[in-house]
Write a protein that holds these residues in place. Structure first.
Motif, mmCIF file in Angstrom:
data_model
loop_
_atom_site.group_PDB
_atom_site.id
_atom_site.type_symbol
_atom_site.label_atom_id
_atom_site.label_comp_id
_atom_site.label_asym_id
_atom_site.label_seq_id
_atom_site.Cartn_x
_atom_site.Cartn_y
_atom_site.Cartn_z
ATOM 1 N N GLU A 179 3.670 9.963 -9.503
ATOM 2 C CA GLU A 179 2.915 10.249 -10.716
ATOM 3 C C GLU A 179 2.283 11.649 -10.665
ATOM 4 O OE1 GLU A 179 0.174 7.109 -11.096
ATOM 5 O OE2 GLU A 179 1.627 5.655 -11.931
ATOM 6 N N GLN A 180 1.774 12.040 -9.472
ATOM 7 C CA GLN A 180 1.196 13.381 -9.333
ATOM 8 C C GLN A 180 2.256 14.473 -9.523
ATOM 9 O OE1 GLN A 180 -0.750 13.441 -5.538
ATOM 10 N NE2 GLN A 180 -2.497 12.164 -6.200
ATOM 11 N N ARG A 181 3.437 14.218 -8.921
ATOM 12 C CA ARG A 181 4.498 15.214 -9.084
ATOM 13 C C ARG A 181 4.907 15.334 -10.547
ATOM 14 N NH1 ARG A 181 6.337 12.880 -4.211
ATOM 15 N NH2 ARG A 181 7.775 11.519 -5.371
ATOM 16 N N SER A 185 0.836 -1.211 0.000
ATOM 17 C CA SER A 185 0.000 0.000 0.000
ATOM 18 C C SER A 185 0.869 1.258 0.000
ATOM 19 C CB SER A 185 -0.919 -0.025 1.220
ATOM 20 O OG SER A 185 -1.691 1.159 1.263
ATOM 21 N N ARG A 203 2.309 1.693 -3.356
ATOM 22 C CA ARG A 203 1.311 2.253 -4.270
ATOM 23 C C ARG A 203 1.142 3.767 -4.045
ATOM 24 N NH1 ARG A 203 -3.375 -2.451 -3.725
ATOM 25 N NH2 ARG A 203 -2.266 -4.062 -4.947
ATOM 26 N N ARG A 204 1.108 4.155 -2.751
ATOM 27 C CA ARG A 204 0.972 5.592 -2.467
ATOM 28 C C ARG A 204 2.179 6.363 -2.985
ATOM 29 N NH1 ARG A 204 -1.132 3.598 2.473
ATOM 30 N NH2 ARG A 204 0.901 3.919 3.481
ATOM 31 N N SER A 205 3.397 5.807 -2.826
ATOM 32 C CA SER A 205 4.608 6.488 -3.330
ATOM 33 C C SER A 205 4.547 6.642 -4.842
ATOM 34 C CB SER A 205 5.852 5.702 -2.928
ATOM 35 O OG SER A 205 5.972 5.634 -1.530
ATOM 36 N N VAL A 206 4.105 5.553 -5.504
ATOM 37 C CA VAL A 206 3.991 5.616 -6.959
ATOM 38 C C VAL A 206 2.974 6.684 -7.380
ATOM 39 C CG1 VAL A 206 3.276 4.334 -8.999
ATOM 40 C CG2 VAL A 206 4.766 3.255 -7.315
ATOM 41 N N ALA A 207 1.830 6.730 -6.653
ATOM 42 C CA ALA A 207 0.798 7.723 -6.981
ATOM 43 C C ALA A 207 1.319 9.150 -6.772
ATOM 44 C CB ALA A 207 -0.453 7.469 -6.124
ATOM 45 N N ALA A 208 2.060 9.336 -5.648
ATOM 46 C CA ALA A 208 2.622 10.674 -5.383
ATOM 47 C C ALA A 208 3.624 11.072 -6.465
ATOM 48 C CB ALA A 208 3.279 10.685 -3.999
ATOM 49 N N SER A 260 3.038 14.710 -13.097
ATOM 50 C CA SER A 260 1.957 15.382 -13.809
ATOM 51 C C SER A 260 1.983 16.896 -13.561
ATOM 52 C CB SER A 260 0.622 14.788 -13.359
ATOM 53 O OG SER A 260 -0.453 15.467 -13.988
#
Length: 326
Positions: free
Chosen positions: A36-38, A26, A29-34, A40
């Motif tokens: 990806e947000q950065r 989890s 996944r959160r690190s990957v999402a962060a 973007s």
């Protein structure tokens, strides 16, 4: 029972391991999402910067085009000026001058030349001989301007410095031709006539070069040292002659006065002689009495004279005048 406890502990450890693995998954996944947000956000920022730079470049290009156009496509003619346009497409200088305002031109093919229509003052000095071979130095002030209807001819034939090329030569030419018609003293006594003749001839000469003269005036007029000395000597001689005339006239008047006085005295003597013949010495006695009265009146006013009466004539007395000093 011990085997059961062991299996429970093993199950518990397995459960903890599975939970930890899930938590790590989890977190990953959160690190990957962060991340990806950065990425973007960075991509959006990069796109915005690129768009801003593009707009700046467009504005700069537009400003450059406008500036280039204003410098090379447009030109201004200010108040009191006119422009002559040299057109490479239509055979050179155009005949019509451009008046005040903003005008268009084709860059590199059409070139405007600006001329001032205001009066420009110029003083031309000239040294020229007179009719009696006296050297005179004249300073002539000229106010000139180009004829706007012939501005294209001026540009084609003379160029922008037309006044430097034309005015000094024609002014010297006119001054020499006019001054040579007069003597040195006539330039002083007939200055207005000389000035008017210079103006008329100079205007005619300037018109042939399409130049208008608004005013022409002689500002300075001097002669050589020899002429100045001769004028001074002439003035001195004239003054001496006038003084001699005055002395002669004065002598004539004094002569007339003396003649009149002599005639008067002769007439008085004749009248006195006639009176004596008719009345004897009575007139002389009267004159003596009058003279005595005048003498007494003068002596009475003096502070140093004392009059002492001592008796009348009938009593044998003698009147005495004593000079008594203070």
């Amino acid at each position: 029972s011990s085997s059961g406890s062991s299996s429970e502990r093993a199950s518990e450890r397995l459960g903890r391991s599975v939970g930890a693995a899930r938590r790590r998954r989890s977190a990953a996944r959160r690190s990957v999402a962060a991340a990806e947000q950065r990425q973007s956000a960075m991509a959006n920022a990069a796109r915005q910067v690129a768009v801003g730079l593009t707009r700046v470049a467009q504005l700069a290009a537009t400003a450059g085009v406008v500036g280039w156009a204003s410098q090379n496509v447009l030109y201004n003619v200010d108040a009191g000026e006119a422009a002559v346009l040299h057109d490479g497409l239509r055979g050179g200088v155009q005949p019509d001058a451009r008046k005040e305002g903003t005008h268009f031109r084709i860059p590199y093919l059409q070139t405007p030349h600006i001329y001032s229509l205001r009066c420009k003052p110029r003083v031309v000095n000239s040294s020229t001989p007179t009719k009696d071979l006296q050297t005179v130095n004249i300073a002539l002030r000229v106010l000139s301007r180009p004829q706007v209807e012939n501005l294209a001819k001026i540009h084609r034939e003379l160029g922008p410095n037309y006044d430097d090329r034309v005015l000094p030569s024609i002014v010297n030419e006119v001054l020499k031709s006019v001054v040579a018609q007069y003597n040195a003293d006539q330039l002083i006594t007939m200055r207005e006539k000389v000035s008017q003749q210079i103006i008329e001839i100079l205007n005619e000469r300037a018109k042939s070069f399409h130049i208008s003269l608004d005013d022409v005036a002689i500002t300075h007029l001097t002669f050589g040292a020899d002429f100045t000395t001769s004028v001074e000597q002439k003035q001195v001689a004239h003054q001496e002659a006038e003084r001699s005339k005055f002395l002669v006239a004065k002598a004539e008047q004094e002569k007339k006065v003396r003649i009149i006085e002599a005639e008067g005295e002769a007439l008085a003597a004749e009248l006195i002689s006639d009176a004596l013949k008719q009345n004897g010495r009575g007139l002389i006695e009267v004159r003596k009495i009058d003279a005595a009265k005048d003498i007494v009146a003068n002596l009475a006013g003096s502070r140093n004279i004392v009059y002492l009466p001592t008796g009348g004539k009938d009593n044998g007395g003698i009147n005495m005048l004593l000079n008594v000093g203070q």
